[in-house]
Design an enzyme around this catalytic site. Structure first.
Site, PDB file in Angstrom:
ATOM      1  N   ARG A 127       0.763  -1.118  -0.030  1.00 40.21           N
ATOM      2  CA  ARG A 127      -0.075  -0.098   0.019  1.00 40.21           C
ATOM      3  C   ARG A 127       0.797   1.224   0.168  1.00 40.21           C
ATOM      4  NH1 ARG A 127      -4.559   1.137   3.862  1.00 40.21           N
ATOM      5  NH2 ARG A 127      -4.771   2.725   2.397  1.00 40.21           N
ATOM      6  N   LYS A 187      12.013   6.007  13.686  1.00 41.70           N
ATOM      7  CA  LYS A 187      12.290   4.828  12.324  1.00 41.70           C
ATOM      8  C   LYS A 187      12.349   5.309  11.052  1.00 41.70           C
ATOM      9  CE  LYS A 187      10.254   1.952   9.854  1.00 41.70           C
ATOM     10  NZ  LYS A 187       9.806   2.130   8.293  1.00 41.70           N
ATOM     11  N   PRO A 218      17.010   0.794  10.931  1.00 41.23           N
ATOM     12  CA  PRO A 218      15.508   0.963  11.210  1.00 41.23           C
ATOM     13  C   PRO A 218      14.984  -0.106  11.834  1.00 41.23           C
ATOM     14  CG  PRO A 218      15.981   1.278   8.577  1.00 41.23           C
ATOM     15  CD  PRO A 218      17.605   0.678   9.478  1.00 41.23           C
ATOM     16  N   ARG A 259      -1.666  10.743   7.100  1.00 40.13           N
ATOM     17  CA  ARG A 259      -0.284  10.771   6.829  1.00 40.13           C
ATOM     18  C   ARG A 259      -0.023  11.983   5.892  1.00 40.13           C
ATOM     19  NH1 ARG A 259      -2.337   6.491   6.854  1.00 40.13           N
ATOM     20  NH2 ARG A 259      -1.536   4.643   8.401  1.00 40.13           N
ATOM     21  N   ASP A 310      11.603  -1.361  12.969  1.00 37.83           N
ATOM     22  CA  ASP A 310      10.176  -1.432  12.933  1.00 37.83           C
ATOM     23  C   ASP A 310       9.827  -2.639  13.522  1.00 37.83           C
ATOM     24  OD1 ASP A 310      10.904  -3.755  11.421  1.00 37.83           O
ATOM     25  OD2 ASP A 310      10.281  -2.797   9.436  1.00 37.83           O
TER      26      ASP A 310
END
Length: 289
Positions: free
Chosen positions: A126, A216, A233, A174, A235
């Site tokens: 996505r 992140k 990073p 966002r 996550d």
DNA sequence: AGCCAGGCAAGTG
DNA sequence: CACTTGCATGGC
């Protein structure tokens, strides 16, 4: 158009472009993550970059210099050297043997930034869809290799997009991150050029001035567009990897874990992250919740 | 029908 | 500083 040829045993192009680190490359035909042509394109400084692996050779067609091509696909990095300098680890050895040739790309700053501004609480396909929708809606339509494609907008182009227009593309909350950060860049209140003069710690603090950039996302953009290969990073997947395979490095606080993994893996920690991250997602190594 | 996904900013104690 | 909360959307 210029053409450069590289030994393809040094890079797995398909894996590098489809493992979810970059949202700035596309296939000419088909989605990036599904079936389709094995001819890929991206842009740098407005110039198209076409990459294809054939008969053991990586062929890149572009007007860009060889130096810029090498930088974009990180062809300068000696993978053997990188892995030989990591501490011994079964999980990493298995990941490396299964994913050999995976490299850390270096995308343009702005498209990379916007992709990762879209990434919170979102699945990789996505994020890619959002990136492409933004390009189609606000970028320039250009011909590449006889095909009509869309170049991701420059900051001044995306600055024209309203928060509402972005929300209509499905980016949700966002949209505010994109609008505010793009505005800062477009009106000269933020310059990513300065990042190149800084060390990793300074750069991470600096980039977090942008709205929507936390720990992140900062690490992702530094790693995938600014060449900070020590960025790791963390996550949800990386967190699980660390918990499972490097419990001594795990900590509840992002900054502390980050410090631990960078101290453990060293200057190329980002390479360890990339191999472990992808191996975990591909079920090559196990991870617990 | 809920639950969750490459987190983040803002608010409170 | 540590901890909580709200946030958009689509796929399963």
């Amino acid at each position: 158009m210029g053409e450069y040829r590289f030994k393809s045993e040094d890079i797995d192009l398909e894996l590098t472009l489809t493992c979810g680190q970059t949202f700035c490359w596309n296939r000419f035909e088909g989605g990036l993550y599904g079936e389709g042509s094995d001819r890929f394109y991206s842009f740098r400084n407005g110039e198209p970059l076409i990459a294809e692996e054939k008969d053991g050779v990586l062929v890149v067609e572009t007007e860009l210099s060889e130096k810029e091509v090498r930088k974009a696909l990180d062809l300068e990095t000696d993978l053997d050297k990188v892995f030989s300098e990591f501490p011994e680890s079964e999980a990493l050895e298995r990941s490396v043997s299964e994913l050999w040739g995976l490299r850390i790309i270096s995308d343009e700053f702005f498209p990379c930034l916007v992709s990762y501004l879209c990434s919170p609480q979102m699945r990789i396909p996505r994020i890619k869809k959002m990136h492409n929708d933004i390009a189609r809606q606000f970028g320039e339509e250009v011909e590449v290799d006889g095909k009509t494609v869309y170049r991701f907008p420059e900051p001044e182009e995306l600055a024209e997009a309203s928060e509402e227009a972005l929300r209509e593309l499905g980016v949700g909350y966002r949209a505010e991150y994109i609008v505010k950060s793009t505005e800062m860049i477009e009106n000269g209140h933020y310059s990513h050029e300065e990042l190149s003069e800084m060390n990793y710690e300074e750069a991470r603090e600096h980039i977090k001035q942008l709205y929507g950039v936390g720990d992140k996302v900062a690490d992702c953009v530094l790693l995938f567009s600014k060449g900070f290969h020590e960025a790791y990073p963390i996550d949800t997947w990386a967190q699980k990897c660390i918990k499972t395979h490097y419990p001594a490095l795990h900590h509840d606080k992002y900054e502390k874990t980050s410090e631990n993994v960078r101290e453990h893996f060293g200057q190329k920690a980002g390479y360890a992250q990339e191999y472990l991250f992808h191996a975990a997602r591909k079920d090559i190594i196990e991870v617990e919740d």
